[in-house]
Design a protein around this motif. Sequence first.
Motif, mmCIF file in Angstrom:
data_model
loop_
_atom_site.group_PDB
_atom_site.id
_atom_site.type_symbol
_atom_site.label_atom_id
_atom_site.label_comp_id
_atom_site.label_asym_id
_atom_site.label_seq_id
_atom_site.Cartn_x
_atom_site.Cartn_y
_atom_site.Cartn_z
ATOM 1 N N ALA A 59 -32.307 -17.310 55.190
ATOM 2 C CA ALA A 59 -32.024 -18.239 56.129
ATOM 3 C C ALA A 59 -31.611 -19.409 55.042
ATOM 4 N N ILE A 60 -32.187 -19.328 54.076
ATOM 5 C CA ILE A 60 -31.646 -20.414 53.078
ATOM 6 C C ILE A 60 -30.186 -20.336 52.508
ATOM 7 N N LEU A 61 -29.971 -19.069 51.954
ATOM 8 C CA LEU A 61 -28.603 -18.800 51.718
ATOM 9 C C LEU A 61 -27.620 -19.097 52.888
ATOM 10 N N ALA A 62 -27.884 -18.973 54.087
ATOM 11 C CA ALA A 62 -27.008 -19.301 55.142
ATOM 12 C C ALA A 62 -26.702 -20.994 55.471
ATOM 13 N N GLY A 63 -27.809 -21.602 54.653
ATOM 14 C CA GLY A 63 -27.357 -22.959 54.995
ATOM 15 C C GLY A 63 -26.709 -23.693 53.706
ATOM 16 N N ALA A 115 -36.488 -23.748 58.185
ATOM 17 C CA ALA A 115 -37.478 -23.977 58.955
ATOM 18 C C ALA A 115 -37.852 -22.955 60.048
ATOM 19 N N VAL A 116 -36.639 -22.615 60.865
ATOM 20 C CA VAL A 116 -36.645 -21.438 61.691
ATOM 21 C C VAL A 116 -37.268 -20.093 61.250
ATOM 22 N N GLY A 150 -38.086 -31.471 51.563
ATOM 23 C CA GLY A 150 -36.941 -32.374 52.002
ATOM 24 C C GLY A 150 -36.377 -31.364 52.976
ATOM 25 N N ASN A 151 -36.059 -30.296 53.058
ATOM 26 C CA ASN A 151 -35.666 -29.434 53.956
ATOM 27 C C ASN A 151 -36.018 -29.449 55.186
ATOM 28 N N LEU A 152 -37.685 -29.272 55.337
ATOM 29 C CA LEU A 152 -38.453 -29.450 56.578
ATOM 30 C C LEU A 152 -38.104 -30.803 57.132
ATOM 31 N N CYS A 153 -37.990 -31.995 56.316
ATOM 32 C CA CYS A 153 -37.950 -33.242 56.937
ATOM 33 C C CYS A 153 -36.427 -33.801 57.075
ATOM 34 N N GLN A 154 -35.540 -32.844 57.126
ATOM 35 C CA GLN A 154 -33.923 -33.300 57.477
ATOM 36 C C GLN A 154 -33.851 -33.825 58.681
ATOM 37 N N ARG A 155 -32.975 -34.593 59.050
ATOM 38 C CA ARG A 155 -33.088 -35.236 60.166
ATOM 39 C C ARG A 155 -31.476 -34.705 60.963
ATOM 40 N N THR A 156 -31.776 -35.038 62.355
ATOM 41 C CA THR A 156 -30.607 -34.336 62.969
ATOM 42 C C THR A 156 -29.174 -34.773 62.610
ATOM 43 N N ARG A 157 -28.015 -33.974 62.832
ATOM 44 C CA ARG A 157 -26.753 -34.233 62.573
ATOM 45 C C ARG A 157 -26.093 -34.821 63.774
ATOM 46 N N CYS A 158 -26.864 -35.033 64.758
ATOM 47 C CA CYS A 158 -26.155 -35.783 66.135
ATOM 48 C C CYS A 158 -25.164 -36.688 65.933
ATOM 49 N N ASP A 212 -47.561 -43.767 49.304
ATOM 50 C CA ASP A 212 -47.283 -45.268 49.447
ATOM 51 C C ASP A 212 -46.682 -45.366 50.742
ATOM 52 N N ARG A 213 -47.502 -45.999 51.706
ATOM 53 C CA ARG A 213 -47.266 -46.203 53.051
ATOM 54 C C ARG A 213 -45.969 -47.026 53.359
ATOM 55 N N LYS A 214 -45.724 -47.571 52.305
ATOM 56 C CA LYS A 214 -44.481 -48.681 52.525
ATOM 57 C C LYS A 214 -43.201 -48.015 51.809
ATOM 58 N N ALA A 215 -43.192 -46.899 51.148
ATOM 59 C CA ALA A 215 -42.030 -46.330 50.514
ATOM 60 C C ALA A 215 -41.823 -44.984 51.187
ATOM 61 N N LYS A 216 -40.528 -44.687 50.990
ATOM 62 C CA LYS A 216 -39.892 -43.573 51.432
ATOM 63 C C LYS A 216 -39.887 -42.592 50.100
ATOM 64 N N PRO A 217 -40.395 -41.382 50.259
ATOM 65 C CA PRO A 217 -40.136 -40.633 49.088
ATOM 66 C C PRO A 217 -38.849 -39.863 49.011
ATOM 67 N N VAL A 218 -38.347 -39.499 47.857
ATOM 68 C CA VAL A 218 -37.115 -39.025 47.666
ATOM 69 C C VAL A 218 -37.141 -37.818 46.513
ATOM 70 N N ALA A 219 -36.567 -36.766 46.768
ATOM 71 C CA ALA A 219 -36.806 -35.676 45.708
ATOM 72 C C ALA A 219 -35.304 -35.351 45.552
ATOM 73 N N GLY A 220 -34.540 -34.434 46.512
ATOM 74 C CA GLY A 220 -33.087 -34.022 46.070
ATOM 75 C C GLY A 220 -32.299 -34.920 46.779
ATOM 76 N N GLY A 221 -32.676 -35.594 47.781
ATOM 77 C CA GLY A 221 -32.004 -36.697 48.218
ATOM 78 C C GLY A 221 -30.679 -36.236 49.171
ATOM 79 N N THR A 222 -30.626 -35.094 49.421
ATOM 80 C CA THR A 222 -29.118 -34.473 49.958
ATOM 81 C C THR A 222 -29.162 -34.978 51.224
ATOM 82 N N ASN A 223 -30.140 -35.282 52.168
ATOM 83 C CA ASN A 223 -30.029 -35.776 53.456
ATOM 84 C C ASN A 223 -30.369 -37.239 53.529
ATOM 85 N N LEU A 224 -31.317 -37.856 52.911
ATOM 86 C CA LEU A 224 -31.730 -39.253 52.766
ATOM 87 C C LEU A 224 -30.660 -40.040 52.580
#
Length: 328
Positions: free
Chosen positions: A88-92, A160-161, A105-113, A17-29
């Motif tokens: 790497a996953i267990l370090a996060g 992602a690293v 969702g992990n790949l799409c997480q946004r900056t923590r600036c 859906d071009r007008k919707a934001k997908p959500v799964a775990g939602g831990t960042n969004l």
Amino acid sequence: MKAFDYARATQLSQALDRKAKPVAGGTNLLDLMKLEVETPERLVDINRIGLDGISADETGLRIGALVRNADCAADMRVRRDYPLLARAILAGASPQLRNRATTGGNLCQRTRCAYFMRLGTRCNKREPGSGCDALGGINREHAIFGASDACIATYPGDMAVALSALDAQVGIEGRDGARQVPVRDFHRLPGEDPQQDNVLRPGEIITGVTLPEPVGGTQLYRKVRDRASYAFALVSIAAVIDLDEGRISRADLAFGSVAHKPWHDPEVGQVLLGQRPSDRVFAEAAEVLTRHARGQGQNDFKIPLLRRSLIAVLREATGTGGHNVQNL
């Protein structure tokens, strides 16, 4: 948090859906929605569209976009053939977050600036054209590679690293069909339009990640941070190193928390290939890695920290010792 519409998808087509934001775990969004940094008018829940399996074939291992991080790290095939990814996953994050967070969702997480996360500050990523308060501000955790005058934020993730060092592919589905994108090309550098984090188009979602055939070698993930748990990296290194008759025959490296995307510089690996492990060779690789690094003042320390961290990882991966190169 601003009001929004909510829909639950039961098949993939409903999620595009071009007008919707997908959500799964939602831990960042959901965190960003609470801060009103993200204000989507419509969410589409994609948890019930499949994409939550891990499968192997002759091309490698496919991890569905909805596989939880904890399940991915615990999978025996991942632990046996791609231990770098599991480490790497267990370090996060925390165990609770890893139980909810997903591959896509992990790949799409946004900056923590902090300036991105705080309304009332200038941030081109949040409000294009407003400016960047991190330039000349509190920028201790910010980018030393690939930054621009519009944005010096970093991508904060670990998974992602590792995927970059493993040269994984990201599967994407949209109304116009499916495509595969190398994970090294999935995230974008900021340039003049830092609000676009990655190459996803409106109405597209990640369907999964494909790892190549098992790569072998020594696989390491080192995360340097202010404290040992629940902290984002100052710098991180994912490494796949192999030796043949005493010489380095494989050197795949990726670096985290130093750029707007997981950083991969193929010239660093080229310096190492065919060489016998030594501090001299490792120091040369570290110099090549940081030759274009640029600090912002408070984060200048990241440059020597990254050099020393790379040397330490290469020593561990090759089983070599040597004197401590303190002046790099």
